[in-house]
Design a protein around this motif. Structure first.
Motif, mmCIF file in Angstrom:
data_model
loop_
_atom_site.group_PDB
_atom_site.id
_atom_site.type_symbol
_atom_site.label_atom_id
_atom_site.label_comp_id
_atom_site.label_asym_id
_atom_site.label_seq_id
_atom_site.Cartn_x
_atom_site.Cartn_y
_atom_site.Cartn_z
ATOM 1 N N GLY B 123 0.812 -1.216 0.000
ATOM 2 C CA GLY B 123 0.000 0.000 0.000
ATOM 3 C C GLY B 123 0.838 1.254 0.000
ATOM 4 N N ARG B 124 0.387 2.198 0.762
ATOM 5 C CA ARG B 124 1.040 3.499 0.739
ATOM 6 C C ARG B 124 1.925 3.709 1.958
ATOM 7 N N GLU B 125 2.030 2.669 2.795
ATOM 8 C CA GLU B 125 2.838 2.758 4.024
ATOM 9 C C GLU B 125 4.190 3.421 3.743
ATOM 10 N N TYR B 128 4.503 7.310 3.876
ATOM 11 C CA TYR B 128 4.070 8.120 5.016
ATOM 12 C C TYR B 128 5.126 9.110 5.453
#
Lengths: 768, 768
Positions: B123-125, B128
């Motif tokens: 995902g977009r982890e 962050y």
């Protein structure tokens, strides 16, 4: 009745005596029972009206016999020779015969036929009072057998470490190591320090350090010492572990030669007591978030160690409150205002007289639930300046230009590499916990074997270990302890023989066995406490102390729930790599394998197979454990992916699946333990030991299958008939193994002086 | 890269910067990842060979960026305005735009399309770090709401006892009752005695005794006082219970007017401290087997109390080691060599100065796992002569001819009738245990609400109570505590309003709730300790003490496992009577009912029904709990009967079925608790409270259905889809209830002075 005229005139009336005794001896008569008795009396044509009247009076709830009369009835019946268990009708007939001197006729002997079921008296229980000596139930007969050679089992458990274990046991069983009972925290801590000094003087503390620094370069021995010490006081174990493990090993693994030369020898002799100052009040599990700072000053090449606020104080630090003179302090390294992440530094806390140094404030954590022989403290640093060489610089250093240098680019990666070298703590702790289980099981099982309570009416009481619930409570825990013994040996070996490539796997394995093992410790000690009843609550029997001391094992060296999530994430990574590295051919093979599993294992004949041979077959267990592991892992990965694909924040996605992820870790851990137990059984040469271990192995496997039956049924991997058969077989296995439970705990060979619990030793109780 | 010539010449290269940061920041590159990156670079036609070379160098594992370079990259990316979460490709394009001042062309912006899934970055982890402030996950946002009026909930829980509870709380929160921390056993015991004296001076001790003996004739109040005191020190509770409950109530219930007149007033004021001497070293659970003798001497109308051997010593006797002056002693009554079973006698132990009397030997049980403020002792009697009137003669007496007299013929029956009058202890203990749960949950839940740990990368940390595993650990226990609160009130009411006929049922109910409740106490305190991590291990936070003090609750007043077997036997008796009292018509109705259940509940639509409305419907829960109870009971009865019919000894038959019988008792207990929780929810007027209680009720019900899903699946009562839906719903309910968990524990309204744990109070932490 015994002396009444009616009976003297007609001894046939004696046929009712046993029945009358039974109905009066335990219960008041219900209306219905009264009716049954009346009907019976009514339809006896051989009774005169007067005799019937007489009998009615005897069952009149308003006119109960006196307690003395009841006792006389019993005495009268007890004179009648009964060779075996009988029905009430039979005993009645024999009573008639005994008192009349002749056989009763058929009418009389038939008077009470089948009365038990009519009255709802369960079986023959009611008649035990008449002839207790004939009663020899299976439950009474069960007792301890020597089914294998205990010393061979001990040799098998100790293996190549036997001589070292023997040496450690000799020390901790010596009079110097006699337990002290003291109310006083300080006395206790001083005693533990003295014990640690003695151990150091024998060279046990430095055993894992290189020879050039006074050690023997034997890390395996270090773990064995920790484990064996755990038969003694666990404060001693933790004090020992803090000094020689956490403090010494951090210098050894995170430092370089200059540190080793300067400190390691003195650490090993306990000349230099120290601490491992990592955890902060605000940061326990998430150590990466600690806030103590180490600010580099290039002008004088020093670091300033500082605690910016109360949440950044170092807390729970063992050896800090009293004895520690130095500490490995973890702090965020700041160079020119840039944060280079967590690094480790040696900081002096006290001078040789034990006075706290300037800038250092230490307070005592005070009394804890357990481990009160360890002086945990809270440390605060107020602008403490340390020289540059005090940075433990194996993984990062500051160059002559004052720049940060590291072979590992990422701060995170470097941090986890540093932590990885300290994974030994996650091996020592579950091994210590499992040793505590061995102590507690030895106490509870020996006590259960000799403590009698209840029995058939009038017969001798039965050892509580003969009761099925007691067996079911303790035997699976005994099996777990053996299982963990082998699994933890495997982990230790993997750790000692590790290559760089294997580190991630070994870290996951250590986290998994640490969490599973220490939860098992907590559960085992709780069950042993309860299994020993009030005796288990007394200080003298040590279970309470072991329970309190090990209670923190589920928290320190990594909170278990957090560790299990790390394990799961590691498994997800492995899974992903396994998939992504597969070429098309590999993937086809894998899918074919999955399909074969489905065909082989999910076919109706197998999901319903209740043959004992099948249920006891390690092949079946392995398949079931592996299926569970793979299925839970796959479904967790799918679920995470689905959430993220649907736009869920990945932090949220992991949170939503957290419970599932913990199951991933459990399934993995249990599969590993099962495999290692099988390897251990298969490698056993001695027949007696092999049989005993096989029995324990089966309990271990069946108990976990039973525990997870909900999952297996949900998946259709088993049907209800099979899970029921497993439960039944498990109960039976517990019954079978009970007879060798005492030899199985004796094989742990815990010295009496260490075990110490009066209920587990062979001293007869004296008048208090 | 940031400053390199290549980038200055071609700012489009910035498109790779976020990707490069991500791949270096957390992991070393694997061969496969390297290949993916190389391929991507390779196929970009807009890159010159020199630029490609440059990029290859940047991903060369042999030439990692330095930690400082990595930090510079991050800073460079952080300058780029990002409004929301983006893919790496999007962030790359925005970076190009920011540094070049113009839009990148499609070739460039497409360079990294879909790279996340190709690299397996979840995902977009990974992104962050670039803009932590935009991150607001659901997990971070969750927080405590005031969803109901806490004071109304408190009023609802306290009900008609509110004024009394208030009075007791005022006393235990007063400065006189401040906890003392002492190493010294004796100091602690004296403190507990002083506290008990103060409580007596307020009239709390005698509150249950008749007015003519200084009391208020209010047994309900006695239980309320015991329960409320349990927010304070549990040694005090047990000391209080020994004096006013066990000692006083034994005199009151087993004695007659002469005893009441002589002793009760002084017992109520603590002028006459006493003991309840039942348990012997050799006989705990099987009290009927005690061996202390009381031999009647008709010539001088006395009894001689004697301990024949060490196993017959009275052990664990509260108040015996130091303070007790008299004791109710249980002994076998012997008249003219005939044993009349267990009876109770008042025996003096010490004179008014506290000197042990002739023939009495008392030793101290010493330190225990908990309750160390209570002076438990071992008592031995050596031919101690007591006057005839010291026999507690409500159920049996000796007449003027020296003969035994009793309205109850059978020794057993008389014994159990005597014990029955003392069933109050089995009500007080689980109520005390549940109060301890309220304390521990208040501490753990408040701490979980404020303790933060971990969070999305770079974002603030999250309260640990927002994590699903933490919720799943604590919310069902909170639900259990509320459930038990209502169930124990029901039990108390039943006991206070009892008729003779109901006694057996009430005894079974008390045994059931005592066992279930105190096991729940042990489990709850353990979970709370672990949920508070290291803080939970510190003495100051009290969970450890509560845990140790209540640990014996599962043993005393009846070992839980033994009690559950008694419950099961009582249920079997009820079952048998229900059947045997049925006429043909009743039986037909019953069978029709069973068949209707089968048709209604086992139909495929229901066993697979996963509608939320159905799963949350109390009707469904009730049916499921009752079905389980009835089915396990029926099958246990059938199994016992089959074994006995096949000739198995009945003692063995009960042993073989012991595990099954314990399940009978569990199923019964849980059905009763469920019913009472429903009654409580339905009777709630206030909407906010009602909604909150309904949510807790649902967690209680679903948690037990989930726990027993293996059984329900085995029986075909549910299918896998349904049990999975229940698990999912349970997790969701825990998530939902978390927001009101703090108000729900605040409603227990435990005074700060009693709660005392720093982690649960609103004092900011100071520098230690």
């Amino acid at each position: 009745m015994v002396l009444s005229q009616e009976v003297q005139r007609n001894p046939n009336l004696y046929v009712f005596l046993p029945l009358l005794y039974v109905v009066w001896s335990d219960n008041v008569l219900t209306q219905r029972e009264l009716q049954v008795l009346k009907n019976r009396i009514d339809c006896q044509s051989w009774l005169s009206d007067k005799e019937k009247e007489f009998l009615y009076r005897l069952i009149d709830p308003q006119l109960p016999p006196t307690p003395s009369e009841l006792k006389q009835w019993l005495e009268a019946i007890r004179k009648v020779p009964l060779k075996q268990a009988h029905t009430l009708a039979e005993i009645g007939s024999l009573t008639v015969k005994f008192y009349s001197g002749r056989e009763a006729n058929a009418q009389v002997t038939g008077a009470l036929a089948g009365i038990e079921s009519e009255l709802g008296l369960i079986g023959r229980e009611a008649t035990y009072a008449f002839r207790p000596e004939y009663r020899l139930s299976l439950t009474q007969q069960q007792h301890t057998h020597d089914m294998f050679d205990v010393s061979r089992m001990t040799a098998l458990l100790d293996a190549e470490e036997a001589p070292l274990i023997q040496r450690v046991k000799q020390v901790i069983a010596s009079p110097e190591f006699a337990y002290i009972e003291t109310d006083n925290l300080n006395e206790y801590r001083q005693q533990v320090l003295r014990w640690t000094q003695i151990l150091a003087s024998y060279g046990f503390g430095s055993i894992g350090y290189p020879k050039e620094y006074g050690g023997q370069g034997d890390m395996a021995a270090y773990f064995t010492v920790m484990e064996t010490l755990s038969y003694h006081d666990l404060s001693l174990v933790v004090k020992f572990g803090v000094q020689f493990g956490l403090w010494g090993m951090s210098v050894y693994f995170l430092g370089t030669e200059k540190h080793h030369k300067k400190y390691l020898k003195d650490i090993g002799t306990l000349a230099l007591p120290g601490c491992f100052a990592m955890t902060e009040t605000g940061h326990g599990s998430n150590v990466r978030g600690i806030e103590t700072t180490a600010t580099y000053n290039h002008n004088n090449q020093t670091f300033t160690i500082h605690t910016p606020h109360p949440q950044a104080q170092k807390e729970y630090i063992g050896n800090a409150a009293l004895h520690g003179r130095m500490a490995t302090v973890f702090a965020k390294l700041i160079i020119n205002g840039v944060d280079y992440g967590v690094n480790a530094f040696i900081v002096s806390l006290r001078d040789e007289e034990g006075n706290t140094l300037p800038g250092i404030t230490i307070s005592d954590c005070g009394r804890k639930l357990g481990l009160n022989g360890v002086d945990n403290g809270i440390i605060r640093f107020n602008q403490v300046v340390i020289p540059m060489e005090n940075m433990l610089d194996r993984f990062a250093r500051i160059n002559e230009n004052g720049e940060f240098e590291s072979p590992i680019t990422s701060d995170n990666r470097r941090f986890f590499t540093m932590l990885g070298t300290l994974v030994g703590g996650r091996i020592g702790i579950p091994r210590s916990g499992n040793a505590a289980c061995k102590s507690a099981l030895t106490i509870a099982i020996r006590y259960g074997d000799r403590r009698v309570q209840f029995g058939p009416e009038g017969a001798p009481e039965v050892p509580i270990l003969n009761y099925r619930t007691h067996q079911r409570r303790l035997m699976p825990l005994l099996a777990n302890t053996y299982a963990l013994h082998f699994a933890l040996k495997y982990l230790t070996r993997r750790f000692l023989d590790r290559t760089e490539d294997e580190m991630q796997e070994i870290e996951a394995l250590a986290a998994a066995l640490k969490a599973w093992g220490t939860w098992n410790t907590t559960a085992t000690l709780q069950e042993c406490r309860e299994a020993c009843g009030g005796k288990g609550y007394l200080f003298e029997n040590r279970i309470g102390t072991l329970k309190n001391d090990t209670d923190i094992y589920t928290t320190f060296e990594g909170d278990n729930t957090v560790l299990m999530q790390l394990v799961a994430k590691s498994r997800l990574t492995d899974f992903k790599q396994e998939f992504s590295s597969m070429n098309a051919f590999g993937l086809l093979n894998y899918l074919a394998g999955q399909a074969a599993t489905a065909i082989m294992e999910l076919n109706p004949l197998i999901v319903r197979n209740t043959d004992e041979a099948h249920l006891l077959d390690p092949e079946f267990h392995l398949n079931a454990f592996r299926y569970r592991e793979r299925d839970i892992l796959t479904s967790a990965a799918r679920r995470l992916k689905r959430h993220i694909d649907e736009g869920m924040d990945s932090f949220d996605a992991f949170n939503v699946c957290q419970h599932h992820l913990v199951q991933v870790a459990f399934a993995y851990t249990e599969r590993v333990i099962l495999e290692q137990f099988i390897v251990a059984v298969e490698g056993t040469q001695d027949d007696g030991c092999k049989t005993a271990l096989m029995q324990l192995y089966r309990i271990f496997a069946l108990n976990l299958l039973d525990k997870h039956k909900g999952w297996y049924l949900e998946q259709g991997y088993m049907e209800g008939v099979k899970t029921k058969a497993i439960r039944k077989l498990l109960n039976q296995m517990c019954w079978d193994v009970r007879t060798m439970a005492v030899p199985l705990v004796n094989a742990f060979a815990i010295p009496d002086a260490c075990l110490a619990a009066p209920i587990a030793l062979n001293h007869p109780p004296a008048f208090a």
